[in-house]
Each structure stands twice: as C-alpha cells, then as structure tokens.
Scaffold this active site. Structure first.
Site, PDB file in Angstrom:
ATOM      1  N   LYS A 140      21.075   5.028  -9.492  1.00 26.23           N
ATOM      2  CA  LYS A 140      20.779   4.566  -8.112  1.00 26.23           C
ATOM      3  C   LYS A 140      19.982   3.281  -8.215  1.00 26.23           C
ATOM      4  CE  LYS A 140      21.486   6.012  -3.907  1.00 26.23           C
ATOM      5  NZ  LYS A 140      22.506   6.941  -3.363  1.00 26.23           N
ATOM      6  N   ASP A 180      24.555   2.089   0.062  1.00 25.92           N
ATOM      7  CA  ASP A 180      23.720   3.182   0.583  1.00 25.92           C
ATOM      8  C   ASP A 180      23.093   2.571   1.843  1.00 25.92           C
ATOM      9  OD1 ASP A 180      22.612   5.998  -0.520  1.00 25.92           O
ATOM     10  OD2 ASP A 180      20.960   5.006   0.488  1.00 25.92           O
TER      11      ASP A 180
HETATM   12  N1  GLU Z   1      25.134   6.119  -1.728  1.00 25.64           N
HETATM   13  C1  GLU Z   1      26.153   7.120  -1.724  1.00 25.64           C
HETATM   14  C2  GLU Z   1      25.590   8.440  -2.168  1.00 25.64           C
HETATM   15  O1  GLU Z   1      24.460   8.730  -1.880  1.00 25.64           O
HETATM   16  C3  GLU Z   1      27.405   6.701  -2.436  1.00 25.64           C
HETATM   17  C4  GLU Z   1      27.249   6.318  -3.870  1.00 25.64           C
HETATM   18  C5  GLU Z   1      28.505   5.728  -4.501  1.00 25.64           C
HETATM   19  O2  GLU Z   1      29.532   5.628  -3.849  1.00 25.64           O
HETATM   20  O3  GLU Z   1      28.399   5.390  -5.687  1.00 25.64           O
HETATM   21  O4  GLU Z   1      26.230   9.266  -2.769  1.00 25.64           O
END
Ligand code: GLU
Length: 459
Positions: A140, A180
C-alpha cells in the site's frame, strides 16, 4: 477423549499466550500507530484456532514475520503550486508481503495519511489479496497530499513528483500500485505517464486502474462497489433475504460508494442516503444516482449541492449522522472507523439486518462485536471489498497477455471470484467452529495460503 480435549485446550492456551505477547510487542515496537494495532488485533485474535491446530505456524514465527513489512519506504515529494510556491509532502510505500505474488495495493492521497494508516492498509491487503485467489502479495502507499481544492495542473505536478521517487521501488513483477481514496484514473494516468518516461519502456502492468484506452480493464472502476454488493447478496440469500425491496444506506460518494449504490439499485434496493466528508444526504424516495455521478465524477462538487436539484431531499452537515437513518442494509463505503460503537448500537436498534464493508476497516472493533452479538449479518472489508483488487489482478493478466476482455467477461469473472471468497470464508468459519462468522472465516482463509507459502519458501 478427555485427554484429547485437554491437549486441545493446552494448544489453545498456548496460541492465546503467543498472540497476546506478540500484540504487546507490536504495540511497543510501533508506538502511536493505533490503526495498525487495530488491524493486527482483529486478524490475530481470529487466528487463534488455526495456530492451536497448526503449531508449526508459531514455531516458524509466521505472525512475527507478517507484522514486520519487508520494507517501508518514506520519501519527500516536492512540487510547485500555481503561484510558484514550493510545497513538500510525504510519500509512502509499504511492501508488506510478496509470499504469493508481487506486492499489490492502492495509493491513498489524503491529509490523514501517515505510517499507521499505510501500514494498516498494507497489512489488511495481504489477507484480502490472498482471499481473491489471485497471485498477488500485499502492499500500500500514498501521501498526506490533499487533492481537495487543487488545480488540475497542481495534481499533475504532484503525481509526477511522487512517481519520480516511487518508480525506483515498483515494477510489473515487483510491486503494482493502484488507486484508493484521492487516487482515480486521472492520477493513475499522470503517474503512468511519468513512469513510462523515467524507465523508457511501455510497462503496462506496473499500475492498475489505468484508463481503458491505454491498458486499463473494463469493469475496474465498478469492481469494488459491485463486488461488495455481490458478496452481501450471497450472504443475504443464505438467510432467504435479498437486496430486492430493501432499504439501503451507503456512506461515501466516491468510486466504491457510487458503484455499490448502482448495483444495489439494479438488484431492486431503495438507496436512501449517501455522504461525503462534509455531510450526508437523505432522500426518502431514493437517491438519484445520475445526479450524484454528475456532481462527483464530472463536476467535482459536494453532496450538499444535491438538494439544490432535489428539494425533497435533506442535507445534514457532519458524517456520522448517516447511521441514524433506519435501514435494512448498511454499506459503509467511506473510510476507516466511520462506524463506532454508538453508531453500531443505533443501527442495531433501528433494525439493520446486514452490514457490508466497502471501505477498509470502516467499523471499529467494538462496533464489530456489537453487530456479531446481535446476529447482524456482517461482511468484513477484507472479503467484501476485495472485488477492486481482484479486477486489478485481472487487469495485470490482460496486460501480460496484451489483450482486453469485454465488460461482460470481467463482470462474470468478478462474480465468480466474490462467490469463491464467500464460500472459502464460510468454509473456514465452519471448519474452525464459528459457523457464519465471516470476520474469523475471511481472516483464516486469507492467512493459511500466505502462511503455507512462507513455510514452503523457508526463513
Ligand atoms: N485500494 C483498493 C483496495 O483497498 C484497490 C487496490 C488495488 O486495486 O490494487 O483494495
């Protein structure tokens, strides 16, 4: 028989002591990171029955290793605003685990972003990504940059500066960021452009959530919201309930929320409320989604403007009030800890039947306990919102194969993935003696695959 029971009790006590001790260590070694502590606590308590049955996970220090990210990168992000003034933000990328695939997880641009938020999100992502059944690890990132009120060019310059540093740490086989909160197709586009320029190659699979014309996947935008509703519909159907004819409250009005509303409406629900970080709208006859989409996706405006066009709707300042509205199904799709114990008690008192977490960790630990104690059907974020990252993995697959699937193909795959996640979580909850507890089921199902890969790959 008695002897076996005693042995099992001893193993459980041993696992409990191990978890309690490790949690103390996590708090001690990561002071002030309250969101990270919360996420770890939820997962660790769920895992006690697995650890009791499989002492090798303790022997090989699987949890001790999982709470320590492979690396946490923080960096300076300098950029110039439209007045020529130099501004500095902080950038982050946490690469938590690549036991089952390249690090994968979104980027969040929001003033609240700090190491604790990024680490809680990255930690959750390990188990969520494993649950999807796709070969993706957990990561992340993001920045405390606030996109609100910034011009298009300021956002572009920020994204370029952010990527100038981030590019050193990512790649389609190592770490694949996506969006996100505060990061959508526009930001991904600017970052992709900068990455391409820096490495001098068209590495489409380095970011997901790209525009459809240059490597993005149809259905990615809708995936988190649609996926959450598919998951909740499974959970409801098991109890002979359904979205059809139900009253639904959805917090937020970003990407997750909009497409959760859309799918819930398609399944026959009346969605009566949604929100943004300033306040919430209550529209008794049902929210007009076209208006919300235009306000939020095209005109970049606030929820309060909705009532200018729909005078029979009511706008109220402040976010938590949305949970005072009686509903059958609540879909928190805004942000972490948006439902505390007080909101949970209100929802229960007003007769809520099911909760589906579209956001990451939107319910506090106390709120989850209240829902479970009152037999409210509860779909935890890790499972319910995994549709977004699942379609990201499908985007990576399409990029590798240099082809693109139709919306119907992607949607059919998403539905299968969400059904599998439901089935696997349910199965784990039954196997470990807590049938129907999807919090424990999802944590266990996500964990086992990662833990076994770690065992296989050695220390
Ligand atoms: N931010 C999204 C999540 O919390 C998607 C992450 C992604 O597609 O890599 O899963």
């Amino acid at each position: 028989m008695k002897l076996q029971q005693e042995v099992e009790e001893t193993h459980t006590r041993y696992a409990q002591d191990y978890v309690n001790h490790l949690l103390e260590t996590v708090v001690h070694r990561n002071p002030y990171e309250t969101e990270f502590h919360q996420a770890v606590k939820e997962v660790f308590y769920s895992l006690i029955p697995v650890l009791a049955k499989n002492p090798k996970y303790i022997e090989y220090a699987i949890l001790d290793r999982l709470v320590e990210p492979d690396r946490l990168i923080t960096f300076r992000v300098p950029w110039t605003d439209d007045n020529g003034k130099v501004r500095v933000n902080r950038g982050f990328r946490v690469q938590f685990s690549n036991a089952i695939g390249p690090y994968k997880g979104g980027l969040r641009f929001h003033p609240s972003v700090n190491a604790s938020i990024i680490k809680f999100l990255g930690f959750e992502q390990i188990f969520k990504n494993s649950l999807t059944g796709q070969p993706i690890g957990g990561g992340k990132g993001g920045s405390d940059f606030d996109p609100k009120g910034k011009s298009e060019l300021e956002i572009m310059r920020f994204c370029q500066s952010f990527m100038t540093e981030l590019s050193k740490h990512i790649g389609q086989d190592t770490d694949v960021p996506a969006g996100d909160i505060g990061v959508g197709a526009r930001e991904i586009g600017y970052m992709f452009g900068q990455y391409k320029k820096l490495i001098g190659a068209y590495e489409a699979g380095v970011l997901t959530g790209k525009g459809i014309g240059y490597g993005g996947s149809l259905g990615r935008k809708e995936a988190t919201g649609y996926g959450a509703v598919y998951f909740v519909e499974q959970m409801l159907n098991e109890k002979d309930l359904s979205f059809n004819g139900s009253t639904v409250v959805v917090s937020g009005s970003g990407n997750v929320s909009i497409y959760a509303m859309e799918k819930a409406m398609q399944l026959g629900a009346r969605v009566v409320a949604c929100s943004d970080s300033s306040g919430y709208i209550y529209h008794k006859d049902g929210i007009n989604l076209d208006t919300i989409k235009r306000l939020k996706e095209v005109e970049n405006r606030r929820c309060r403007d909705y009532v200018l066009e729909h005078p029979d709707a009511v706008y109220t300042e402040g976010c938590s009030g949305i949970w005072t509205i009686p509903c059958d199904i609540a879909l928190p799709c805004a942000t972490q800890n948006e439902i505390n114990h007080l909101s949970a008690e209100l929802l229960v008192r007003n007769g809520v039947k099911a909760i589906g977490e579209g956001a990451n960790m939107p319910s506090t630990l106390e709120a989850i306990d209240i829902f479970l104690q009152h037999n409210v059907l509860f779909a935890p974020a890790k499972a319910a919102n995994a549709g977004g990252v699942s379609v990201s993995a499908l985007e990576m697959a399409q990029n590798s194969a240099r082809l693109s699937w139709t919306m119907d193909e992607v949607d059919a795959k998403l539905q299968i993935i969400m059904k599998n996640i439901y089935r696997e979580s349910m199965k784990a909850s039954e196997e470990y003696g807590v049938p129907g507890n999807l919090v424990i089921g999802a944590n266990i199902a996500g964990f086992v695959k990662v833990a076994d890969a770690m065992l296989a790959q050695g220390v």
